[in-house]
Design an enzyme around this catalytic site. Sequence first.
Site, PDB file in Angstrom:
ATOM      1  N   TYR A 176       0.861  -1.182   0.000  1.00  8.38           N
ATOM      2  CA  TYR A 176       0.000   0.000   0.000  1.00  8.38           C
ATOM      3  C   TYR A 176       0.896   1.230   0.000  1.00  8.38           C
ATOM      4  CZ  TYR A 176      -3.133   3.657   1.570  1.00  8.38           C
ATOM      5  OH  TYR A 176      -3.842   4.827   1.650  1.00  8.38           O
TER       6      TYR A 176
ATOM      7  N   GLU B 260      -3.324   7.432  -4.220  1.00  6.79           N
ATOM      8  CA  GLU B 260      -3.254   6.159  -3.505  1.00  6.79           C
ATOM      9  C   GLU B 260      -3.077   5.010  -4.491  1.00  6.79           C
ATOM     10  OE1 GLU B 260      -5.969   4.684   0.053  1.00  6.79           O
ATOM     11  OE2 GLU B 260      -6.854   4.162  -1.870  1.00  6.79           O
TER      12      GLU B 260
END
Length: 376
Positions: free
Chosen positions: A106, A189
């Site tokens: 992530y 993101e």
Amino acid sequence: MKIHEYQAKALFKEYGINVPPSILCEENAKIECSIEKIGCPCVIKAQVHSGARGKAGGVKLAKDYDSAVKISNEILGMELKSSQAGVKKVNKILIEQAVDIDRELYLSLTFDRANECIAFILSLEGGMDIEEVAKIAPEKIHTDFIKKEFNPYKLVQKLRLSENISLKISEIAQKLYKLLLEKDATLIEINPLVVTKMEEVIAIDAKINFDDNALFKHEDILSLKDEKEENPYELQAQKDGLNYIKMDGTIGCMVNGAGLAMATMDVIRLAGKDAANFLDVGGGASSEKIEKAFKLLISDKNLQAVFINIFGGILRCDFLAEGVKNAIKTLNVQCPVIVRMEGTNKKQGAEILNNSGLKFTVVNDLNKAIEVIRKI
Ligand code: GDP
Ligand code: MN
């Protein structure tokens, strides 16, 4: 403003970040031809403004040509129900070459308002709901607050990956930081950022949000807006020049000034109800604007009543009352309307409403307003 994954990936590509080859297909597009070009296995991905598409059945891996065609036809046009964004119709799909995943990471860059800086966030728990990881294992999320210069390498090292991979991730982070600053993004993101067995690092998902107030500087970004994905009420408000945000309650409110609008929402909550919207008509609202605002409020199917809370300064109360009276007549508003006015020409305003022959509840103070709203 939000954009689609395929648009975010095009920006990534522009900034030199590795993304898998893909083709976008809209309705009636040549799905078969695109699948042939991309090759199998491939991943079919619903393009909607929502996260957690995978869990909702909007991201599927297809091993061979036949299943790829079948899955594409299933996903294109489906109603995707996700935990994050409710129900959305899928108008576009991305057919993307599948990546042989070794690890899912992530990575994000986002505004951190509490620390007044941009936060760089990394985790080895990619592919999962990051909010869930933050809840159950916060130690697995590494964060750096960028105060002056951005040196991602130090944080990347905390993941204890090989030197080669760490350098590649750092380079991606630097490029994303450049993208964030140059395009006035508020969030970038990648979840997951994938590492392959060959130690390649590839973004297989991409999310970018932009600062609405900076869009006037970026025509290229503004042109990426997909009106079908926007809230229809908010879209109309933008066109009418109204400061409006749709909410889930039943009491529509019309207020002048953002601070008073916030306080009004608190008042509604104190009365045991929830606001249907935030609406600031501004200081110098014209009667035309008031009518547009009303139109917007009553188009909300959850609406039970309208609460008008105005401080008459530049906008005089009598002027407002005229505008409200006309709007209610023209639009044939049926629901209860509660009005609280304070300030310039308050008396004249109340007289206009009381003599209008229409049903208004004019209240003198907020406690009275709470009483009335509570009974609705
Ligand atoms: P999201 O659910 O909306 O966040 O959509 P993602 O693009 O993140 O996809 C969800 C999941 O599908 C990822 O976490 C991966 O596990 C899987 N996935 C997506 N693309 C690929 C791919 O190219 N290969 C493989 N094996 N899995 C993929
Ligand atoms: Mn994802």
